[in-house]
Design a protein around this motif. Structure first.
Motif, PDB file in Angstrom:
ATOM      1  N   ALA A 277       0.834  -1.208   0.000  1.00  0.00           N
ATOM      2  CA  ALA A 277       0.000   0.000   0.000  1.00  0.00           C
ATOM      3  C   ALA A 277       0.867   1.256   0.000  1.00  0.00           C
ATOM      4  CB  ALA A 277      -0.921  -0.010   1.211  1.00  0.00           C
ATOM      5  N   LYS A 278       1.970   1.234   0.779  1.00  0.00           N
ATOM      6  CA  LYS A 278       2.878   2.386   0.813  1.00  0.00           C
ATOM      7  C   LYS A 278       3.543   2.600  -0.538  1.00  0.00           C
ATOM      8  CE  LYS A 278       4.006   2.306   5.747  1.00  0.00           C
ATOM      9  NZ  LYS A 278       5.072   2.072   6.753  1.00  0.00           N
ATOM     10  N   GLN A 279       3.950   1.494  -1.185  1.00  0.00           N
ATOM     11  CA  GLN A 279       4.587   1.607  -2.499  1.00  0.00           C
ATOM     12  C   GLN A 279       3.623   2.193  -3.529  1.00  0.00           C
ATOM     13  OE1 GLN A 279       5.919  -2.404  -3.171  1.00  0.00           O
ATOM     14  NE2 GLN A 279       7.840  -2.116  -2.051  1.00  0.00           N
ATOM     15  N   LYS A 280       2.336   1.794  -3.449  1.00  0.00           N
ATOM     16  CA  LYS A 280       1.341   2.325  -4.386  1.00  0.00           C
ATOM     17  C   LYS A 280       1.133   3.819  -4.150  1.00  0.00           C
ATOM     18  CE  LYS A 280      -1.312  -1.882  -5.349  1.00  0.00           C
ATOM     19  NZ  LYS A 280      -2.626  -2.551  -5.230  1.00  0.00           N
ATOM     20  N   GLN A 281       1.107   4.210  -2.863  1.00  0.00           N
ATOM     21  CA  GLN A 281       0.943   5.633  -2.553  1.00  0.00           C
ATOM     22  C   GLN A 281       2.126   6.453  -3.060  1.00  0.00           C
ATOM     23  OE1 GLN A 281       0.332   5.850   1.660  1.00  0.00           O
ATOM     24  NE2 GLN A 281      -1.836   5.262   1.550  1.00  0.00           N
ATOM     25  N   GLN A 282       3.347   5.902  -2.884  1.00  0.00           N
ATOM     26  CA  GLN A 282       4.536   6.600  -3.368  1.00  0.00           C
ATOM     27  C   GLN A 282       4.520   6.718  -4.889  1.00  0.00           C
ATOM     28  OE1 GLN A 282       7.832   4.413  -1.786  1.00  0.00           O
ATOM     29  NE2 GLN A 282       7.694   5.351   0.239  1.00  0.00           N
ATOM     30  N   ALA A 283       4.076   5.634  -5.560  1.00  0.00           N
ATOM     31  CA  ALA A 283       4.017   5.667  -7.024  1.00  0.00           C
ATOM     32  C   ALA A 283       3.002   6.705  -7.499  1.00  0.00           C
ATOM     33  CB  ALA A 283       3.643   4.275  -7.545  1.00  0.00           C
ATOM     34  N   LYS A 284       1.836   6.785  -6.812  1.00  0.00           N
ATOM     35  CA  LYS A 284       0.820   7.775  -7.189  1.00  0.00           C
ATOM     36  C   LYS A 284       1.345   9.193  -6.979  1.00  0.00           C
ATOM     37  CE  LYS A 284      -3.363   5.025  -6.394  1.00  0.00           C
ATOM     38  NZ  LYS A 284      -4.590   4.878  -5.558  1.00  0.00           N
ATOM     39  N   ARG A 285       2.072   9.392  -5.855  1.00  0.00           N
ATOM     40  CA  ARG A 285       2.594  10.719  -5.554  1.00  0.00           C
ATOM     41  C   ARG A 285       3.642  11.145  -6.578  1.00  0.00           C
ATOM     42  NH1 ARG A 285       3.625   9.826  -0.725  1.00  0.00           N
ATOM     43  NH2 ARG A 285       5.855   9.385  -0.848  1.00  0.00           N
ATOM     44  N   ARG A 286       4.502  10.226  -6.967  1.00  0.00           N
ATOM     45  CA  ARG A 286       5.523  10.556  -7.966  1.00  0.00           C
ATOM     46  C   ARG A 286       4.888  10.828  -9.324  1.00  0.00           C
ATOM     47  NH1 ARG A 286       9.808   5.789  -6.377  1.00  0.00           N
ATOM     48  NH2 ARG A 286      10.569   6.764  -4.434  1.00  0.00           N
ATOM     49  N   THR A 287       3.844  10.046  -9.666  1.00  0.00           N
ATOM     50  CA  THR A 287       3.141  10.260 -10.937  1.00  0.00           C
ATOM     51  C   THR A 287       2.488  11.632 -10.963  1.00  0.00           C
ATOM     52  OG1 THR A 287       2.704   7.881 -11.111  1.00  0.00           O
ATOM     53  CG2 THR A 287       1.371   9.332 -12.475  1.00  0.00           C
ATOM     54  N   ALA A 288       1.875  11.994  -9.800  1.00  0.00           N
ATOM     55  CA  ALA A 288       1.223  13.304  -9.718  1.00  0.00           C
ATOM     56  C   ALA A 288       2.248  14.419  -9.821  1.00  0.00           C
ATOM     57  CB  ALA A 288       0.447  13.406  -8.405  1.00  0.00           C
ATOM     58  N   GLU A 289       3.433  14.242  -9.158  1.00  0.00           N
ATOM     59  CA  GLU A 289       4.480  15.263  -9.224  1.00  0.00           C
ATOM     60  C   GLU A 289       5.027  15.393 -10.643  1.00  0.00           C
ATOM     61  OE1 GLU A 289       6.161  14.595  -4.652  1.00  0.00           O
ATOM     62  OE2 GLU A 289       7.332  13.954  -6.406  1.00  0.00           O
ATOM     63  N   LEU A 290       5.183  14.239 -11.331  1.00  0.00           N
ATOM     64  CA  LEU A 290       5.682  14.269 -12.710  1.00  0.00           C
ATOM     65  C   LEU A 290       4.683  14.955 -13.633  1.00  0.00           C
ATOM     66  CD1 LEU A 290       7.884  13.396 -14.672  1.00  0.00           C
ATOM     67  CD2 LEU A 290       6.680  11.210 -14.940  1.00  0.00           C
ATOM     68  N   ALA A 291       3.385  14.641 -13.431  1.00  0.00           N
ATOM     69  CA  ALA A 291       2.343  15.254 -14.260  1.00  0.00           C
ATOM     70  C   ALA A 291       2.289  16.758 -14.032  1.00  0.00           C
ATOM     71  CB  ALA A 291       0.986  14.618 -13.946  1.00  0.00           C
ATOM     72  N   ALA A 292       2.445  17.160 -12.759  1.00  0.00           N
ATOM     73  CA  ALA A 292       2.440  18.592 -12.450  1.00  0.00           C
ATOM     74  C   ALA A 292       3.626  19.286 -13.104  1.00  0.00           C
ATOM     75  CB  ALA A 292       2.458  18.787 -10.938  1.00  0.00           C
ATOM     76  N   GLY A 293       4.776  18.605 -13.076  1.00  0.00           N
ATOM     77  CA  GLY A 293       5.959  19.171 -13.711  1.00  0.00           C
ATOM     78  C   GLY A 293       5.782  19.331 -15.215  1.00  0.00           C
ATOM     79  N   MET A 294       5.152  18.326 -15.853  1.00  0.00           N
ATOM     80  CA  MET A 294       4.921  18.395 -17.303  1.00  0.00           C
ATOM     81  C   MET A 294       3.956  19.519 -17.655  1.00  0.00           C
ATOM     82  SD  MET A 294       6.807  16.072 -18.692  1.00  0.00           S
ATOM     83  CE  MET A 294       6.075  15.859 -20.307  1.00  0.00           C
ATOM     84  N   ARG A 295       2.918  19.697 -16.815  1.00  0.00           N
ATOM     85  CA  ARG A 295       1.964  20.782 -17.070  1.00  0.00           C
ATOM     86  C   ARG A 295       2.652  22.144 -16.927  1.00  0.00           C
ATOM     87  NH1 ARG A 295      -1.657  17.399 -14.195  1.00  0.00           N
ATOM     88  NH2 ARG A 295      -1.214  18.537 -12.266  1.00  0.00           N
ATOM     89  N   GLY A 296       3.579  22.228 -15.950  1.00  0.00           N
ATOM     90  CA  GLY A 296       4.290  23.485 -15.752  1.00  0.00           C
ATOM     91  C   GLY A 296       5.152  23.838 -16.958  1.00  0.00           C
ATOM     92  N   LYS A 297       5.843  22.835 -17.518  1.00  0.00           N
ATOM     93  CA  LYS A 297       6.673  23.079 -18.700  1.00  0.00           C
ATOM     94  C   LYS A 297       5.822  23.471 -19.897  1.00  0.00           C
ATOM     95  CE  LYS A 297      10.524  20.088 -17.411  1.00  0.00           C
ATOM     96  NZ  LYS A 297      11.309  18.866 -17.769  1.00  0.00           N
ATOM     97  N   GLY A 298       4.587  22.828 -20.025  1.00  0.00           N
ATOM     98  CA  GLY A 298       3.683  23.157 -21.132  1.00  0.00           C
ATOM     99  C   GLY A 298       3.200  24.589 -21.034  1.00  0.00           C
TER     100      GLY A 298
END
Length: 300
Positions: A277-298
């Motif tokens: 469960a912790k690994q899934k939460q970490q993966a979701k958090r990293r995905t959200a951070e990556l998506a936020a970073g991509m939106r910022g660059k766009g």
């Protein structure tokens, strides 16, 4: 008393990575030797020491089967477990031996009112278990103990350094069964006798104690690892007692094996589910951070 057995299982299960099923029979070996000697008038401390020696001998046989006989570790343990059943019957002479009305290491406790000495009794047993744990810690920090620990981590590499891994394996399995037999001798004296079937399922109880202790403390160093095993054995007995007292479960003393199996399953499954469960939460958090970073660059 069960903590000593758990420390023995810890040596083979965690340090040596050796699936030793000799435990189920060497526990009875220790109980049988102590019961026979005490019933024949020998001093309880001498009988307990002899039980420890009997366990060491049983472990040496299992170790020799595996290292010199090239028998698979699991199969070597099963063979010795079967052989020891007959040997235990030879030692005891009959399926059970009563120690009632005989002097044991716990006769002093039995002569008092239980409520008056209960805390002192538990404290003394904890001190004994803790003392054995400290002795085991000291041994594991010697050159031979370090070789024993390294054998379990990477036997091939240690062998390339010129270390005799056969010797360390035999020593570890022997010491493990010695502690298990010592536990059997103490429990036989505390319980008022030895029975040929009293060791059945002890390997599972030992594993449950080790796994529960690791789940509680998550130890990395030797001192905390062995302390976790001792506390795990205590926690197991508490959980077992609570399960029997839970009236809505309708459990009885004969359900020991079922309760043990359930405790082991929970101790194994809960940490795994929690980690996943912790690994899934970490993966979701990293995905959200990556998506936020991509939106910022766009946006730029």
């Amino acid at each position: 008393m069960y903590a000593l057995m758990a420390l023995g299982v810890y040596i083979t299960y965690r340090i040596l990575d050796f699936p030793d099923l000799t435990v189920d029979a060497s526990f009875t070996t220790g109980a049988g030797i102590a019961a026979v000697m005490i019933s024949h008038g020998q001093a309880p401390w001498l009988a307990t020491l002899a039980a420890f020696g009997g366990g060491l001998a049983a472990g040496v046989c299992t170790g020799l089967l595996h290292t010199k006989g090239k028998v698979n570790g699991l199969l070597a343990g099963i063979i010795m477990m079967i052989a020891l059943y007959s040997i235990n019957l030879r030692i005891m002479g009959k399926p059970n031996i009563s120690l009632l009305n005989t002097d044991t290491l716990f006769s002093g406790v039995a002569s008092h009112e239980w409520h008056d000495v209960r805390l002192a009794y538990i404290a003394v047993l904890f001190v004994v278990a803790f003392g054995v744990k400290l002795l085991l810690d000291a041994f594991l920090h010697t050159d031979l103990g370090l070789a024993l620990r390294a054998t379990g981590d990477n036997k091939r590499m240690i062998r390339s350094f010129g270390s005799n891994t056969d010797l360390t394996t035999i020593l570890g399995v022997s010491l493990s069964n010695g502690l298990v037999a010592l536990s059997g001798a103490l429990i036989a004296q505390d319980g008022g006798g030895a029975d040929i079937s009293m060791g059945i399922g002890m390997i599972v109880i030992g594993l449950a104690s080790v796994i529960i202790g690791e789940a509680l403390l998550g130890p990395k160093r030797v001192f905390w690892a062995t302390l976790a095993v001792v506390l795990g054995a205590i926690a197991y007995r508490i959980v077992y007692a609570l399960a029997l007292r839970a009236e809505f479960l309708h459990l009885q003393a004969t359900d020991l094996k079922l309760i043990t199996a359930v405790i082991v399953i929970l101790a194994l499954v809960i940490p795994t589910v929690s980690r996943t469960a912790k690994q899934k939460q970490q993966a979701k958090r990293r995905t959200a951070e990556l998506a936020a970073g991509m939106r910022g660059k766009g946006a730029i």
